[in-house]
Structures are given as structure tokens and as C-alpha cells.
Design a protein around this motif. Structure first.
Motif, short mmCIF file in Angstrom:
data_model
loop_
_atom_site.label_atom_id
_atom_site.label_comp_id
_atom_site.label_asym_id
_atom_site.label_seq_id
_atom_site.Cartn_x
_atom_site.Cartn_y
_atom_site.Cartn_z
N UNK A 180 0.82 -1.21 0.00
CA UNK A 180 0.00 0.00 0.00
C UNK A 180 0.85 1.26 0.00
N UNK A 181 1.97 1.23 0.74
CA UNK A 181 2.85 2.40 0.76
C UNK A 181 3.44 2.67 -0.61
N UNK A 182 3.66 1.62 -1.41
CA UNK A 182 4.21 1.80 -2.75
C UNK A 182 3.30 2.67 -3.61
N UNK A 183 2.00 2.44 -3.53
CA UNK A 183 1.07 3.24 -4.32
C UNK A 183 0.97 4.67 -3.79
N UNK A 184 1.08 4.83 -2.48
CA UNK A 184 1.06 6.17 -1.90
C UNK A 184 2.28 6.96 -2.36
N UNK A 185 3.45 6.34 -2.28
CA UNK A 185 4.68 7.02 -2.69
C UNK A 185 4.68 7.29 -4.19
N UNK A 211 16.20 13.18 -6.80
CA UNK A 211 15.13 12.54 -6.05
C UNK A 211 15.14 12.99 -4.59
N UNK A 212 16.32 13.04 -3.95
CA UNK A 212 16.41 13.33 -2.53
C UNK A 212 16.15 14.80 -2.21
N UNK A 213 16.60 15.70 -3.06
CA UNK A 213 16.56 17.13 -2.72
C UNK A 213 15.46 17.90 -3.43
N UNK A 214 14.93 17.38 -4.52
CA UNK A 214 13.95 18.15 -5.30
C UNK A 214 12.60 17.44 -5.36
N UNK A 215 12.62 16.18 -5.79
CA UNK A 215 11.36 15.46 -6.01
C UNK A 215 10.72 15.04 -4.69
N UNK A 216 11.49 14.36 -3.84
CA UNK A 216 10.91 13.80 -2.62
C UNK A 216 10.35 14.87 -1.68
N UNK A 217 11.05 16.01 -1.42
CA UNK A 217 10.46 17.02 -0.52
C UNK A 217 9.12 17.55 -1.01
N UNK A 218 8.97 17.69 -2.34
CA UNK A 218 7.68 18.16 -2.87
C UNK A 218 6.64 17.04 -2.84
N UNK A 219 7.08 15.82 -3.08
CA UNK A 219 6.13 14.69 -3.06
C UNK A 219 5.61 14.42 -1.66
N UNK A 220 6.40 14.76 -0.63
CA UNK A 220 5.98 14.48 0.74
C UNK A 220 4.69 15.22 1.10
N UNK A 221 4.43 16.37 0.50
CA UNK A 221 3.19 17.10 0.78
C UNK A 221 1.97 16.28 0.38
N UNK A 222 2.12 15.42 -0.62
CA UNK A 222 1.03 14.54 -1.03
C UNK A 222 1.11 13.19 -0.33
N UNK A 223 2.32 12.75 -0.01
CA UNK A 223 2.51 11.42 0.57
C UNK A 223 2.05 11.37 2.02
N UNK A 224 2.38 12.40 2.80
CA UNK A 224 2.17 12.35 4.25
C UNK A 224 0.71 12.12 4.64
N UNK A 226 -1.75 10.73 3.03
CA UNK A 226 -2.19 9.39 2.65
C UNK A 226 -1.48 8.31 3.46
N UNK A 227 -0.18 8.52 3.72
CA UNK A 227 0.53 7.48 4.46
C UNK A 227 0.13 7.47 5.92
N UNK A 228 -0.25 8.62 6.47
CA UNK A 228 -0.72 8.62 7.85
C UNK A 228 -2.01 7.82 7.97
N UNK A 229 -2.87 7.89 6.96
CA UNK A 229 -4.05 7.03 6.96
C UNK A 229 -3.64 5.56 6.99
N UNK A 230 -2.59 5.23 6.21
CA UNK A 230 -2.08 3.86 6.24
C UNK A 230 -1.52 3.50 7.61
#
Length: 326
Positions: A180-185, A211-224, A226-230
Motif C-alpha cells: 500500500x505504501x508503494x502506491x502512496x509514494x 530525487x532526494x533534494x527536489x522530487x521527494x520534498x515536494x512529493x511528501x506534501x502529497x505522501x504524508x 495518505x501514508x498517515x491514513x495507512x
């Protein structure tokens, strides 16, 4: 008496600023009355009051026994096991989810196929089936070895000794959580604007750094969110480890309920309250993490609950003053 045609009004007859202000105040536009909203509010308040009254006064709940069991060592030991299993499973599940998400986004058809198959299979199989299967894994494979396929093994170990109840629970929950986390990420990574990827590539930055400095920090706004629900679902999902002989919070309550049949309801209420506390703590942490990553994305940070309370009280006082002044 009306003025004759062509007559003019002198400055002395014009209304003063004070008179104009009084006229505007007297003609203040009142808000539209909404009786349906007030009726619905009253009905909801009555229902809530009845529910709370029944919860407090009904002797069936046995709140005295609830207070006795709430902090008993047996319950607290089960709570610690629940927290331990949840922590390990959340970390391992998130790491596995990131790996699977990158595999699904990879240009390699093999990695995409394997990642998709894993996600499809683990999301299709019920968690209780995964846990029971792992619990009986030693019946299928007495030993587990690592080596060359169809060749010699470098080393092997006894699976029954390694797979303790805690290990089985953590592995089962982590495998399920990773799917499930794979789809969230993956959804969070895809939510990042393509221009960000192109700008990073134009600067010649390495893929890992992008990925570490540009993509992931912006993606975390959408990931967090959904992943907290998980994560909340994972906390509640730990109640299933009771079926693999691990006495977590729910398992401890079930065991005590078998020993003290008259306290089954108070014990279930103890479990309910503890789960409410745990999920509430996670929700509070979620709010402040989301608020942290909202910096730079919004003009102003979302107000905290305390700030909302202060604003609501200020608005209420201002409204009372306006109504009193009319």
C-alpha cells in the motif's frame, strides 16, 4: 411640499455626514436567517447529549472495572508490544514502499513487472491470511539457505528458530504495508510537476540528488496525509497478530476476557480508548508535519488548533458586541 420643476437644493438643505452615517446604520443589511440550519444543529446536539448520557449512566459498561483494567500491567505490556510492532512495521513498510514505487517507475520492464506483481498480490491477499501463512512457514521450509540458484548454498539457518512470534508479526505487517505504501509514494512522486524534473535535469544534477533534494520534498506534501491514513490502519491492524500467538493490546484484553468473562465489555472499552489515544497522537503529529511542509507552498501557514480557538472566540465576542449595539 415638492419642489417646482427646475428648482435647486441649497447646501444648507443637503444631509450632513453624521446624518448619512446614521441613515446607513439604520439601514444595515441583516444576514439571511437559516432556520433549517438551527433546527438541524439542535437535533444533532440532542442526539449527542442522549449518547453521552447513555454512555455514562448505563451500568452495562461497568466504568469502575474499566478504570481498574486501564493501567493494569498486562494491558500496558500488550500496549508496548503494539507500539513495537507498529514502529518496526511502519519503517520497514515505508522503505519497502519506496523501493517498490521506484521499481514501478523504473524504465526496466523486469523491475516494473515484479513491482506491479508484488503490489497486486499483497493487496489482494487478506492480512490475516498472510500472517497465518508466515506463522506456518516452517512447515513448508524447515531451513532457509542463501546461495547460487540450483547450485551450492553459501549458508543456511533453521527457520523455526529465527521466526519468533514478533518477527512473524513484523514481517507480515511490513510485507502488507509495503504494497500500500508503494502506491502512496508513487502517487506522491507523480504529483510533482514535470517541469521540476526537467529543471533538475537541465542543471545536470545526478538522479539520486534530484530525487532526494527536489522530487521527494515536494512529493511528501502529497505522501504524508495518505501514508498517515495507512499508519492509522496499521495501528489497528496490529490487533490481528493475536492470531499468531502474540499478545498485543487486543490479545491481552482477549486473554483477560477469557479469564474474567464478566469484564469483557470493560476490557473492550479499554482497548477502544487506547486505540483512540494512539490514533489521536498520530493525527496531531500529522498536522504539524503537514504544516512544516506547507512552508513556501501557501501564502500563510495553516493555523494551529489553539490559534483557531482564539480566532473563534474573538469572532464570537465581536459578533456579540455588534448584536448588542443594534
Amino acid at each position: 411640499m415638492s419642489e417646482p420643476p427646475g428648482a435647486t437644493v441649497t447646501l444648507a438643505e443637503a444631509p450632513t455626514a453624521e446624518e448619512s452615517s446614521k441613515a446607513l446604520t439604520a439601514q444595515r443589511v441583516l444576514p439571511l436567517r437559516r432556520p433549517g440550519r438551527w433546527i438541524l444543529t439542535a437535533v444533532v446536539l440532542v442526539l449527542v447529549a442522549q449518547f453521552v448520557h447513555g454512555l455514562v449512566t448505563n451500568p452495562f459498561y461497568q466504568w469502575g472495572r474499566w478504570s481498574y483494567w486501564f493501567l493494569r500491567p498486562t494491558i500496558l505490556d500488550g500496549l508496548l508490544i503494539t507500539l513495537e510492532v507498529t514502529a518496526y512495521s511502519a519503517v520497514l513498510g515505508l522503505v519497502g514502499g519506496i523501493v517498490l514505487a521506484l521499481g514501478r517507475l523504473s524504465k526496466s520492464p523486469v523491475l516494473r513487472a515484479v513491482s506491479w506483481t508484488y503490489v497486486w498480490a499483497l493487496r489482494s491477499i487478506p492480512l490475516i491470511v498472510v500472517l497465518i501463512f508466515l506463522y506456518n512457514f516452517s512447515a513448508l521450509y524447515k531451513t532457509v539457505s542463501v546461495g547460487i540458484p540450483f547450485g551450492p548454498a553459501f549458508f543456511s539457518f533453521d527457520e523455526s528458530r529465527l521466526a519468533t512470534d514478533t518477527v512473524v508479526a513484523v514481517v507480515g505487517l511490513s510485507l502488507n504495508e509495503a504494497a500500500y505504501a508503494a502506491e502512496v509514494v508513487r502517487g506522491g512522486i507523480l504529483s510533482v510537476d514535470q517541469g521540476q524534473h526537467e529543471a533538475a535535469a537541465a542543471l545536470g544534477l545526478p538522479k539520486s540528488y534530484q530525487f532526494r533534494k527536489i522530487v521527494l520534498p515536494q512529493a511528501l506534501r502529497s505522501i504524508i496525509p495518505n501514508y498517515v491514513n495507512q499508519l492509522i490502519g496499521l495501528i489497528k491492524g496490529t490487533s490481528l497478530v493475536f492470531y499468531v500467538s502474540l499478545l498485543d493490546l487486543f490479545g491481552s484484553a482477549q486473554t483477560m476476557g477469557s479469564t474474567y468473562p464478566g469484564d469483557i465489555v470493560p476490557l473492550l472499552l479499554v482497548v477502544t480508548v487506547w486505540y483512540l489515544i494512539l490514533t489521536s497522537i498520530v493525527s496531531v503529529v500529522q498536522f504539524y508535519v503537514e504544516r512544516h511542509y506547507a512552508r513556501g507552498a501557501t501564502r500563510g501557514l495553516p493555523p494551529t488548533p489553539l490559534q483557531k480557538l482564539r480566532t473563534g472566540l474573538s469572532d464570537l465576542r465581536a459578533r456579540i458586541r455588534r448584536e448588542a449595539a443594534v
